[in-house]
Every structure is written in structure tokens, then in C-alpha cells.
Design a protein around this motif. Structure first.
Motif, mmCIF file in Angstrom:
data_model
loop_
_atom_site.group_PDB
_atom_site.id
_atom_site.type_symbol
_atom_site.label_atom_id
_atom_site.label_comp_id
_atom_site.label_asym_id
_atom_site.label_seq_id
_atom_site.Cartn_x
_atom_site.Cartn_y
_atom_site.Cartn_z
ATOM 1 N N ARG A 46 41.347 22.824 120.517
ATOM 2 C CA ARG A 46 42.296 22.765 119.401
ATOM 3 C C ARG A 46 41.989 21.575 118.492
ATOM 4 O O ARG A 46 42.121 21.665 117.268
ATOM 5 C CB ARG A 46 43.724 22.678 119.930
ATOM 6 N N CYS A 49 39.112 22.353 116.229
ATOM 7 C CA CYS A 49 39.540 23.310 115.195
ATOM 8 C C CYS A 49 40.414 22.654 114.120
ATOM 9 O O CYS A 49 40.726 23.287 113.106
ATOM 10 C CB CYS A 49 40.313 24.456 115.829
ATOM 11 N N PHE A 72 40.202 21.275 108.066
ATOM 12 C CA PHE A 72 39.671 22.162 109.098
ATOM 13 C C PHE A 72 38.157 22.244 108.915
ATOM 14 O O PHE A 72 37.649 22.035 107.811
ATOM 15 C CB PHE A 72 40.271 23.568 108.979
ATOM 16 N N ILE A 76 34.166 27.999 110.902
ATOM 17 C CA ILE A 76 34.501 28.031 112.322
ATOM 18 C C ILE A 76 35.227 29.320 112.661
ATOM 19 O O ILE A 76 35.977 29.873 111.850
ATOM 20 C CB ILE A 76 35.369 26.801 112.709
ATOM 21 N N ALA A 78 37.365 30.963 116.135
ATOM 22 C CA ALA A 78 37.876 30.537 117.430
ATOM 23 C C ALA A 78 38.759 31.595 118.079
ATOM 24 O O ALA A 78 39.472 32.341 117.403
ATOM 25 C CB ALA A 78 38.661 29.231 117.280
ATOM 26 N N ALA A 143 36.842 36.111 115.996
ATOM 27 C CA ALA A 143 36.224 34.780 115.960
ATOM 28 C C ALA A 143 34.830 34.793 115.354
ATOM 29 O O ALA A 143 34.414 33.816 114.722
ATOM 30 C CB ALA A 143 36.180 34.196 117.373
ATOM 31 N N ILE A 152 34.200 28.822 118.876
ATOM 32 C CA ILE A 152 34.915 28.230 120.005
ATOM 33 C C ILE A 152 35.685 29.326 120.718
ATOM 34 O O ILE A 152 36.532 30.000 120.121
ATOM 35 C CB ILE A 152 35.855 27.109 119.523
#
Length: 216
Positions: A46, A49, A72, A76, A78, A143, A152
Motif C-alpha cells: 500500500r 502504491c 501516486f 502502476i 495493483a 492490475a 504489485i
């Protein structure tokens, strides 16, 4: 692409959640997080992220400090805990709704991602009627569908059958070979070691040990 975590500490209501974390992660590798429930694995994910900010220390992503220079990471994807899909929508419609936020991929890109995970993009079945394994694979699809630089995944093979586990493993290795920076957690020691280039062991919010794994 790189992530450098320097002296990262997080307190929540005076309780230490993460303590003095120092990590250097680079593109083209899969990094594994190993630890018991409540050890800090998910909180570290977390943090990377940008979902929580440090009490002290910093996370540097390609020269930008998370939480000050950027809110952020710029690229990315996740899967952390249960993704918030809409029960009444199909899998494809859920992904299309998410994709409309950035609007950088096409409907075909979404369909191709679903197919790579053996999910049928043309299936009208509502998400609430998906099996646990199908829900998990849809979360992975969400993701990775925008081809982010950083991926992630918290327990990506949880609830998957043997065939689906193999599909996800092959997909993650392919993404690594494409130069993605991947961070995963997994309770299955053998699977974590199969996938990871390097594993970090977390206990009580601290990195207690790390070791390299032979390349695949």
C-alpha cells in the motif's frame, strides 16, 4: 524504472506498522515478500502504491518522491486485498469501466488481457456469479491490462486451481521478461521461490532477512 525505499517508517495511532524499511527494486525482476498475516507485507505494498504516507522516510520512484513530488506512481497496477468490482456487471464491463479512468487502452486490449488469463471477455455472466478463482483472475487482469511499469500483486495465486496457477506464473514471467518491475506476496514458499529473483522476509513491520533465488 526503479523504486528506492529509504528509512520508511509508518505509525498508525502510535502503533508501528512499518519500521525503517530500506529496499532497492529494479525493472525486469520479480521481488517476493514473505511473512505471516499481519507482518506488514500488505502495508508495504500500500505504501508503494501511495495509499499511505510515511511517518518518516521516503519512497523514490524514478527520481520522484512519493507523497511530495507525485501523489501516486505514474505507471502502476495493483491487486491488494479484494478488488472493488460491481456485482451486477460482467467481468469485461467492470474492466472497461476501470479503463475509462485513464482511457489509454482499447476494448481489444481488455479482451486480450482477459483471454491471457483464460477469462471469456464475451461472457455476460455477472461478477457476483463468478467463482473465487475467476474473481481473482479478473483482479489480476485489472492490475496488468494497462501494461504498467510497476505491478504489485498481493497473493495473486490465492483461490486458483492448478491450471490457473500455471497460467498466472507463466504470465508473470513473461511480464518480467518484458521489463516490468513486479512485487508479489505469496504464502506458498515453493511458488514464491519459483517466481521471485529475490525474497524479502518481513516480521512485525521490519525486513528481517533477504535472499536471492536462482534465475528461472
Amino acid at each position: 524504472m526503479y523504486i528506492k525505499i529509504k528509512n520508511y517508517t509508518k505509525l498508525i495511532e502510535h502503533k508501528q506498522i512499518l519500521h525503517d524499511i530500506n529496499l532497492s527494486l529494479e525493472s525486469g525482476h520479480i521481488y517476493g515478500l514473505k511473512g505471516k498475516n499481519g507482518s506488514g507485507k500488505t502495508m508495504l505494498m500500500r505504501a508503494i502504491c501511495g495509499l499511505i504516507l510515511p511517518t518518516s522516510g521516503e519512497i523514490n520512484i524514478n527520481g520522484d518522491i512519493l507523497g511530495t513530488q507525485i501523489s501516486f506512481p505514474k505507471s502502476i497496477g495493483a491487486l491488494i486485498e479484494s478488488p472493488g468490482f460491481i456485482d451486477a456487471y460482467s467481468g469485461f464491463k467492470n474492466l472497461k469501466l476501470l479503463a475509462e479512468i485513464k482511457n489509454i487502452i482499447s476494448a481489444q486490449d481488455i479482451a486480450d488481457t482477459m483471454l491471457s488469463l483464460r477469462l471469456d471477455p464475451y461472457d455476460k455472466k455477472k461478477f457476483k456469479k463468478y467463482s473465487l478463482g475467476m474473481k481473482q483472475k479478473l483482479g489480476i487482469a485489472a492490475a496488468i491490462m494497462e501494461k504498467p511499469d510497476i505491478i504489485i500483486l498481493d497473493e495473486p495465486i490465492n483461490a486458483l486451481d492448478e491450471e490457473s496457477v500455471q497460467i498466472v506464473k507463466e504470465l508473470l514471467i513473461s511480464l518480467k521478461n518484458d521489463g516490468k518491475l513486479i512485487l508479489i506476496s505469496c504464502h506458498d514458499k515453493d511458488e514464491l521461490e519459483f517466481l521471485s529473483d529475490q525474497i524479502y522476509e518481513i516480521e512485525s513491520g521490519e525486513i528481517k532477512n533477504f535472499y536471492k533465488v536462482d534465475a528461472i
